[in-house]
Design a protein around this motif. Structure first.
Motif, PDB file in Angstrom:
ATOM      1  N   GLU A 153       0.768  -1.296   0.250  1.00 23.22           N
ATOM      2  CA  GLU A 153       0.004  -0.044   0.057  1.00 23.22           C
ATOM      3  C   GLU A 153       0.764   0.975  -0.001  1.00 23.22           C
ATOM      4  N   GLY A 154       0.627   2.234  -0.782  1.00 21.66           N
ATOM      5  CA  GLY A 154       1.413   3.530  -0.982  1.00 21.66           C
ATOM      6  C   GLY A 154       2.290   3.406  -2.097  1.00 21.66           C
ATOM      7  N   GLU A 155       2.632   2.211  -2.831  1.00 22.00           N
ATOM      8  CA  GLU A 155       3.404   1.961  -3.948  1.00 22.00           C
ATOM      9  C   GLU A 155       2.680   2.222  -5.111  1.00 22.00           C
ATOM     10  N   PRO A 156       3.359   2.757  -6.365  1.00 18.60           N
ATOM     11  CA  PRO A 156       2.596   3.165  -7.499  1.00 18.60           C
ATOM     12  C   PRO A 156       1.570   2.029  -8.072  1.00 18.60           C
ATOM     13  N   SER A 157       1.929   0.953  -8.143  1.00 19.24           N
ATOM     14  CA  SER A 157       1.299  -0.128  -8.660  1.00 19.24           C
ATOM     15  C   SER A 157       0.252  -0.808  -7.870  1.00 19.24           C
ATOM     16  N   TYR A 158       0.172  -0.389  -6.430  1.00 17.25           N
ATOM     17  CA  TYR A 158      -0.622  -1.118  -5.462  1.00 17.25           C
ATOM     18  C   TYR A 158      -2.207  -1.443  -5.978  1.00 17.25           C
ATOM     19  N   GLU A 159      -2.912  -0.103  -6.316  1.00 11.31           N
ATOM     20  CA  GLU A 159      -4.193   0.018  -6.729  1.00 11.31           C
ATOM     21  C   GLU A 159      -4.691  -0.991  -7.838  1.00 11.31           C
ATOM     22  N   GLN A 160      -3.631  -1.021  -8.554  1.00 10.11           N
ATOM     23  CA  GLN A 160      -4.035  -1.916  -9.812  1.00 10.11           C
ATOM     24  C   GLN A 160      -3.794  -3.251  -9.542  1.00 10.11           C
ATOM     25  N   PHE A 161      -2.820  -3.525  -8.811  1.00  9.21           N
ATOM     26  CA  PHE A 161      -2.447  -4.955  -8.301  1.00  9.21           C
ATOM     27  C   PHE A 161      -3.684  -5.582  -7.485  1.00  9.21           C
ATOM     28  N   ILE A 162      -4.354  -4.717  -6.632  1.00  8.65           N
ATOM     29  CA  ILE A 162      -5.335  -5.066  -5.962  1.00  8.65           C
ATOM     30  C   ILE A 162      -6.781  -5.343  -6.662  1.00  8.65           C
ATOM     31  N   GLU A 163      -6.783  -4.501  -7.658  1.00  9.58           N
ATOM     32  CA  GLU A 163      -7.992  -4.664  -8.542  1.00  9.58           C
ATOM     33  C   GLU A 163      -7.963  -5.759  -9.268  1.00  9.58           C
ATOM     34  N   GLU A 164      -6.868  -6.038  -9.971  1.00  9.35           N
ATOM     35  CA  GLU A 164      -6.510  -7.388 -10.662  1.00  9.35           C
ATOM     36  C   GLU A 164      -6.739  -8.683  -9.910  1.00  9.35           C
ATOM     37  N   LYS A 165      -6.150  -8.534  -8.707  1.00 11.34           N
ATOM     38  CA  LYS A 165      -6.051  -9.648  -7.877  1.00 11.34           C
ATOM     39  C   LYS A 165      -7.834 -10.126  -7.472  1.00 11.34           C
ATOM     40  N   ASN A 166      -8.112  -9.131  -7.209  1.00 13.95           N
ATOM     41  CA  ASN A 166      -9.892  -9.210  -6.766  1.00 13.95           C
ATOM     42  C   ASN A 166     -10.408  -9.650  -7.995  1.00 13.95           C
ATOM     43  N   LYS A 167     -10.041  -9.329  -9.209  1.00 16.34           N
ATOM     44  CA  LYS A 167     -11.163  -9.641 -10.417  1.00 16.34           C
ATOM     45  C   LYS A 167     -10.847 -11.109 -10.490  1.00 16.34           C
ATOM     46  N   VAL A 168      -9.607 -11.478 -10.695  1.00 20.19           N
ATOM     47  CA  VAL A 168      -9.165 -12.987 -10.860  1.00 20.19           C
ATOM     48  C   VAL A 168     -10.035 -13.914  -9.726  1.00 20.19           C
ATOM     49  N   LEU A 169      -9.988 -13.446  -8.428  1.00 17.81           N
ATOM     50  CA  LEU A 169     -10.466 -14.343  -7.389  1.00 17.81           C
ATOM     51  C   LEU A 169     -11.965 -14.257  -7.106  1.00 17.81           C
ATOM     52  N   SER A 170     -12.674 -13.326  -7.935  1.00 15.11           N
ATOM     53  CA  SER A 170     -14.109 -13.173  -7.725  1.00 15.11           C
ATOM     54  C   SER A 170     -14.727 -14.485  -8.297  1.00 15.11           C
ATOM     55  N   SER A 171     -15.647 -14.976  -7.667  1.00 14.92           N
ATOM     56  CA  SER A 171     -16.070 -16.363  -8.012  1.00 14.92           C
ATOM     57  C   SER A 171     -16.625 -16.471  -9.389  1.00 14.92           C
ATOM     58  N   ASP A 172     -17.491 -15.423  -9.913  1.00 20.42           N
ATOM     59  CA  ASP A 172     -17.978 -15.490 -11.266  1.00 20.42           C
ATOM     60  C   ASP A 172     -16.852 -15.783 -12.334  1.00 20.42           C
ATOM     61  N   ASN A 173     -15.876 -14.778 -12.184  1.00 23.01           N
ATOM     62  CA  ASN A 173     -14.618 -14.693 -13.237  1.00 23.01           C
ATOM     63  C   ASN A 173     -13.881 -16.328 -13.105  1.00 23.01           C
ATOM     64  N   PHE A 174     -13.747 -16.641 -11.793  1.00 18.25           N
ATOM     65  CA  PHE A 174     -13.074 -17.697 -11.558  1.00 18.25           C
ATOM     66  C   PHE A 174     -13.544 -18.940 -12.079  1.00 18.25           C
ATOM     67  N   LEU A 175     -14.911 -18.909 -11.967  1.00 22.62           N
ATOM     68  CA  LEU A 175     -15.483 -20.321 -12.485  1.00 22.62           C
ATOM     69  C   LEU A 175     -15.770 -20.212 -14.082  1.00 22.62           C
ATOM     70  N   THR A 176     -15.734 -18.962 -14.511  1.00 24.30           N
ATOM     71  CA  THR A 176     -15.880 -18.798 -16.038  1.00 24.30           C
ATOM     72  C   THR A 176     -14.548 -19.233 -16.531  1.00 24.30           C
ATOM     73  N   PHE A 177     -13.332 -18.798 -15.801  1.00 27.11           N
ATOM     74  CA  PHE A 177     -11.933 -19.130 -16.382  1.00 27.11           C
ATOM     75  C   PHE A 177     -11.769 -20.762 -16.233  1.00 27.11           C
ATOM     76  N   THR A 178     -12.357 -21.391 -15.005  1.00 27.12           N
ATOM     77  CA  THR A 178     -12.183 -22.767 -14.770  1.00 27.12           C
ATOM     78  C   THR A 178     -12.999 -23.335 -15.837  1.00 27.12           C
ATOM     79  N   PHE A 179     -14.215 -22.961 -16.431  1.00 30.23           N
ATOM     80  CA  PHE A 179     -14.879 -23.641 -17.298  1.00 30.23           C
ATOM     81  C   PHE A 179     -14.400 -23.656 -18.671  1.00 30.23           C
TER      82      PHE A 179
END
Length: 274
Positions: A201-227
């Motif tokens: 937190e506080g580093e330039p890429s932190y916000e983008q990292f958290i956004e992409e991480k949460n997007k990957v781990l969201s159940s809908d996206n994760f199930l779609t990716f798995t399928f």
């Protein structure tokens, strides 16, 4: 040649390993490869594949009929069950391992894949340290991988084991053993660096990292990716079967031609006994 003395030392240290049933199939063949013994403790399906201390006691006593149990493997979150141990459950397992003087192996590679409401991942190392003495002095190995969770991509292979409170002589032999083995690819090592040192937190890429991480781990996206991965896997499997069949055909054709040439067209190799 360099691994032999190290694994001999491990065989002296670990006579029997307790593993969960069902379990990730890596453990059974590995235990067999090094001529150790295994005893399974059964997870309780009726309690969402819970780990009961009474079952650990049963398995431990059963193992004592063969030799002296020395290690306990716990997979949390579970593979293939998907169960997540509560903190209370983990504390009870730690107390059991301490009482029996067992080396704890905590397979925690799915720690980012927790989706059930009310479930939360607790690392064995953190719990042992927070429980204080004498539990924070136990021998413990924790495993993590870059092939699972939000960073997991097929083909990216890398991982680490964090080992605490290991006897210095045993640790020296262990390091000698793994130093003689092949290491992960450069890409795998680079990914592991990102896993253990993510943006803060506080580093330039932190916000983008958290956004992409949460997007990957969201159940809908994760199930779609798995399928989609399973569909691709089906086509890939068909492709490999075609390649395998072609390779078998070429191999058989080669040997038939070879034997015929060796016998100058008589249909039997010249060095074949009558």
């Amino acid at each position: 040649m360099f691994q032999q003395p190290s694994w001999h030392a491990l065989q002296v240290m670990i006579k029997l390993v307790m593993i969960p049933i069902p379990q990730y199939p890596l453990y059974s063949p590995t235990i067999a490869e090094f001529d150790l013994h295994q005893v399974g403790y059964y997870l309780d399906e009726s309690t969402n594949w819970g780990l009961e201390i009474s079952e650990l006691e049963r398995a431990y006593e059963e193992g004592k009929k063969l030799c002296n149990p020395k290690a306990l493997v716990v997979i949390n979150p579970g593979n293939p069950t998907g169960s997540v141990l509560s903190r209370e459950n983990i504390e009870n397992v730690i107390r059991f391992a301490h009482e029996k003087k067992l080396f704890l192996f905590a397979d925690e590679v799915y720690q980012d894949n927790v989706y059930a409401e009310g479930s939360k991942f607790h690392s064995f190392k953190k719990v042992t340290m927070e429980m204080g003495a004498p539990y924070n002095q136990m021998e413990l190995a924790s495993f993590m991988s870059c092939s699972k969770g939000y960073m997991g991509e097929c083909g990216l292979r890398g991982g680490y084991a964090e080992i605490v409170n290991l006897d210095p002589q045993v640790k020296a032999l262990y390091l000698k053993s793994i130093s003689a083995k092949l290491c992960p690819t450069t890409l795998g090592q680079a990914v592991m660096e990102c896993v253990v040192n993510p943006p803060q937190e506080g580093e330039p890429s932190y916000e983008q990292f958290i956004e992409e991480k949460n997007k990957v781990l969201s159940s809908d996206n994760f199930l779609t990716f798995t399928f989609r991965s399973l569909i691709n896997l089906r086509h890939l499997a068909s492709f490999y079967m075609i390649c395998f069949s072609f390779a078998c055909y070429c191999t058989v054709s080669f040997y038939v031609s070879f034997f015929n040439m060796g016998n100058h067209g008589k249909g039997k190799p010249t060095n074949c006994a009558e």
